[in-house]
Design an enzyme around this catalytic site. Structure first.
Site, PDB file in Angstrom:
ATOM      1  N   CYS A  76       9.280  -9.629  -0.700  1.00 14.48           N
ATOM      2  CA  CYS A  76      10.432  -9.332   0.146  1.00 14.48           C
ATOM      3  C   CYS A  76      11.756  -9.569  -0.576  1.00 14.48           C
ATOM      4  O   CYS A  76      12.817  -9.245  -0.033  1.00 14.48           O
ATOM      5  CB  CYS A  76      10.368 -10.179   1.414  1.00 14.48           C
TER       6      CYS A  76
ATOM      7  N   GLY B 292      -5.089   6.315   4.953  1.00 17.37           N
ATOM      8  CA  GLY B 292      -4.003   5.897   4.093  1.00 17.37           C
ATOM      9  C   GLY B 292      -3.714   6.913   3.008  1.00 17.37           C
ATOM     10  O   GLY B 292      -4.063   8.097   3.126  1.00 17.37           O
ATOM     11  N   HIS B 293      -3.120   6.424   1.929  1.00 16.63           N
ATOM     12  CA  HIS B 293      -2.707   7.306   0.839  1.00 16.63           C
ATOM     13  C   HIS B 293      -2.662   6.502  -0.456  1.00 16.63           C
ATOM     14  O   HIS B 293      -2.282   5.326  -0.455  1.00 16.63           O
ATOM     15  CB  HIS B 293      -1.323   7.887   1.140  1.00 16.63           C
TER      16      HIS B 293
END
Length: 728
Positions: free
Chosen positions: A407, A527-528
């Protein structure tokens, strides 16, 4: 533009022994393009055995013995897998690791050392401790010394094995017990007729040292049984012992016996003169776990150190179809034996000397070895072009630091909110909540569903650990709103690599992600995947509500602010990238981040408002709650927990990329420790929950969260007033 070099070969080092540690250092100074390096070790550090007697005697702190493998792996560009190898299949080229999916390799090396456990002696497994592995012995000794100091244990010690190691440890333990005011009763037990491993002149000096420390020596004696407070010999004599140490030789790890590798009768791996496992072209072994078939040598660290350059060369050669070199060990080596006090015995070619000057010499040798890892070389960084667009240097900062991971690489809150503010909404009735909270809230008839998405840059080179934490991080938004996870889409980007390596890394990531998601009660539905410049992992998650959503807007005046997890992960991750963080602190942080928080979230359903602490830091997320609820927050800075090591790094000026933007977006008023205040703006990955709860519910919440395996920290309160955050 130079093309990105694809990864095509996996090199795996099993164990953080001395030879592997040195090989990692050499690799970091000259890596082989196209090879991915992985280190598997049961812990973030590897102890240097040469300083063990000095530590046991009290001359060195425990951390002074440790090679920080987290720093070393970062320097070498290696993946560090924290776990113990339990099996290897040389045909499938697969390594099983406790608590981890299997690791595959193209070339591998084993340097796992030995152990000194003696399960054949009745009671040893329950009441004894082997001198190796070092970690367990050192910790057991520390606890025993504390018990002696408190009067809970008698200073009675037995050492089984009267070789050089047993003699050193008996003297070291006697010295330490004397320093705490105890009168030690130490017995050194040897099955042979005399102490072993010494020349006649060295034996005389060692015997005199044992006499000076009052160590009782029993030779020609076999141990039959060990209990909690005694050692019984084969002749029935009972020797008082509250702490029994095994130092009677070197034993191979049991898992090697089932590996199908060529082993000696006593279980050590047979290797040829190139350190390659006999008959196995892509596997090497080195250090005490290996047996040099052509030039057998005793188990001594000096040979592992001397073998390291040859091993490093041969691993590269094996990966790149080069020529291997032979390892030619010296016939004799200098023994430097600690004698309890800062005094050492030196022996070579049958001659010996002893005295304080030799201890100082030994200490210099040991410290010089450790300094190779404490002070890793500064590798040249790519210089910036002389001519740059205006603002580039300011954006990079004075030190042109790398973009943070996790993050810490988020877009600034001000930029994001400015973009969202201009977004038109078409006013769909089934979209109950737009941008601003943890997740979108949707209505489908009587069903309420929440939807969230999260993507992270890899903050660790271990793909399984990264996937576990990233999945838990994404689930945090669902749990924070009081929903049950339902379905998950996964998006994965990996660096350019061969199809074989793609399959390996995707398998590792998916096994870990599926484990987290299925345990949360959700399903992976698709998903991918793509290749790119770096590893990025994203999750889109839906969840179902069986009651009202817990949002940012429900806090009330008088509510207590509670937090469920320490802060400082962004600073620790930034410090780790810079090689400034302590490896043990990083491992402890990861262990906390890997804990699911579903049960904790359920325990906090009574919260008036709640969110998970992520990229905008504790202050940023708390300010969002204050704004949504129209209140002012008052924080008790000293009550806010931090991860070990985070405060020191913060005080040293280590911060995440987004730190400055976070501080500007969520100003905090009041005085306090600047390093601690700075951590209020530290971006958190897989952070805890911050919530507003009524004071009446506090006692019950503490119990509920504790029963869920968590901890509740009271860090402040909400009250009426202009929206903002104060330190009080």
């Amino acid at each position: 533009m130079q093309p990105q070099i694809p990864l095509t070969r996996d090199l795996v080092l099993i164990g953080g022994g001395h030879a592997h540690a040195l090989a990692l250092r050499m690799w970091g100074m000259n890596p082989l393009p196209g090879a991915r390096l992985t280190l598997i070790n049961p812990g973030p550090t590897a102890p240097y055995s040469g300083m063990l007697p000095g530590h046991i005697a009290g001359h060195y702190r425990r951390d002074e013995l440790d090679i920080d493998l987290v720093k070393l792996a970062r320097f070498a560009g290696a993946r560090l897998i924290n776990g113990a190898a339990t099996a290897i299949d040389p045909k499938l080229k697969r390594i099983d690791v406790a608590g981890h999916a299997a690791i595959h390799y193209d070339v591998a090396s084993i340097d796992v050392g030995i152990h000194a456990e003696m399960p054949d002696i009745e009671g040893f497994s329950e009441y004894g401790v082997g001198a190796k592995p070092l970690d367990r012995y050192a910790e057991s000794w520390r606890v025993f010394v504390q018990r002696v100091e408190r009067g809970e244990a008698k200073p009675q010690v037995a050492v089984v094995g009267g070789g050089v190691a047993g003699t050193e440890l008996a003297l070291a333990m006697a010295r330490k017990l004397r320093t705490i005011g105890a009168t030690p009763e130490i017995t050194l037990i040897e099955m042979a007729r005399d102490l072993t491993g010494f020349s006649p002149s060295a034996l005389s000096r060692a015997t005199k040292a044992l006499d000076r420390f009052g160590v009782r020596v029993l030779t020609g004696t076999q141990v039959a049984k060990i209990s909690a407070d005694s050692v019984t010999t084969s002749l029935g004599e009972e020797i008082a012992s509250a702490f029994t140490v095994g130092a009677a030789g070197a034993f191979a790890h049991g898992w090697l016996a089932d590996s199908g590798l060529p082993l000696t009768e006593d279980g050590f791996i047979e290797v040829d003169e190139t350190l390659r496992v006999s008959g196995v072209s892509d596997l090497f072994a080195v250090g005490d776990c290996a047996h040099l078939m052509a030039t057998p040598r005793p188990k001594a660290g000096v040979f592992a150190v001397r073998a390291a350059p040859v091993l490093a060369h041969n691993l590269r050669a094996c990966l790149s179809d080069g020529r291997l070199k032979p390892f030619r060990p010296q016939k004799d080596f200098l023994k430097l034996v600690s004698m309890g006090e800062k005094n050492a015995l030196a022996e070579k070619w049958g001659r010996s000397l002893a005295g304080p000057a030799l201890w100082r010499w030994k200490n210099r040798i040991d410290q010089r070895f450790m300094d190779r890892f404490r002070n890793l070389p500064e590798m040249a960084q790519d210089r910036l072009p002389r001519e740059l667009a205006a603002g580039v240097r300011e954006e990079l900062g004075a030190k042109a630091q790398m973009l943070c991971t996790g993050c810490g690489s988020k877009v600034a809150a001000g930029v994001l909110s400015g973009t969202l503010a201009g977004w038109p909404r078409i006013g769909r009735e089934d979209v109950l909540m737009g941008p601003g909270d943890d997740a979108a809230l949707l209505a489908m008839g009587d069903i309420r569903q929440v939807v969230t998405t999260d993507h992270l840059r890899a903050f660790t080179e271990d793909p399984q650990r990264f996937a576990r934490i990233a999945a838990l991080h994404a689930l945090g938004d669902i749990w924070a709103m009081g929903a049950e996870p339902q379905a998950v889409l996964i998006q994965i980007t990996v660096p350019r690599q061969s199809e074989a390596l793609q399959a390996r890394v995707l398998d590792e990531m998916m096994v870990a992600a599926n484990d987290v998601i299925s345990n949360a009660g959700a399903e992976i539905v698709g998903g991918h995947t793509t290749m790119g410049a770096e590893t990025i992992l994203g999750f889109t998650v839906t969840g179902l509500l069986d009651g009202p959503a817990v949002t940012l807007a429900g806090a009330r005046a008088g509510d207590v602010i509670v937090l469920t997890r320490p802060i400082g992960s962004g600073t620790l991750l930034a410090g780790e990238m810079q090689g400034r963080a302590n490896g043990r602190h990083i491992e402890a942080m990861f262990a906390e981040m890997e804990r699911p928080q579903a049960s904790i979230a359920k325990a906090m359903r009574a919260a008036h408002a709640m969110t998970d602490v992520t990229g905008f830091g504790l202050a940023g997320h708390l300010l969002a709650m204050a704004r949504a609820s129209g209140l002012r927050a008052a924080l008790l800075l000293g009550a806010i927990p931090t991860y070990d090591g985070a405060l020191d790094l913060s005080a040293a000026g280590v911060h995440s990329t987004i730190y400055k933007a976070n501080a500007e977006a969520a100003p905090v008023y009041g005085m306090g420790n600047p390093a601690h205040v700075a951590l209020l703006h530290d971006p958190q990955t897989a952070g805890g929950f911050v919530a507003a709860v009524s004071r009446e519910d506090l006692a019950g919440l503490h119990d509920a969260v504790k029963n869920a395996g968590g901890h509740l920290y009271e860090i402040g309160s909400f009250d009426k007033g202009p929206v903002g955050i104060d330190i009080v």
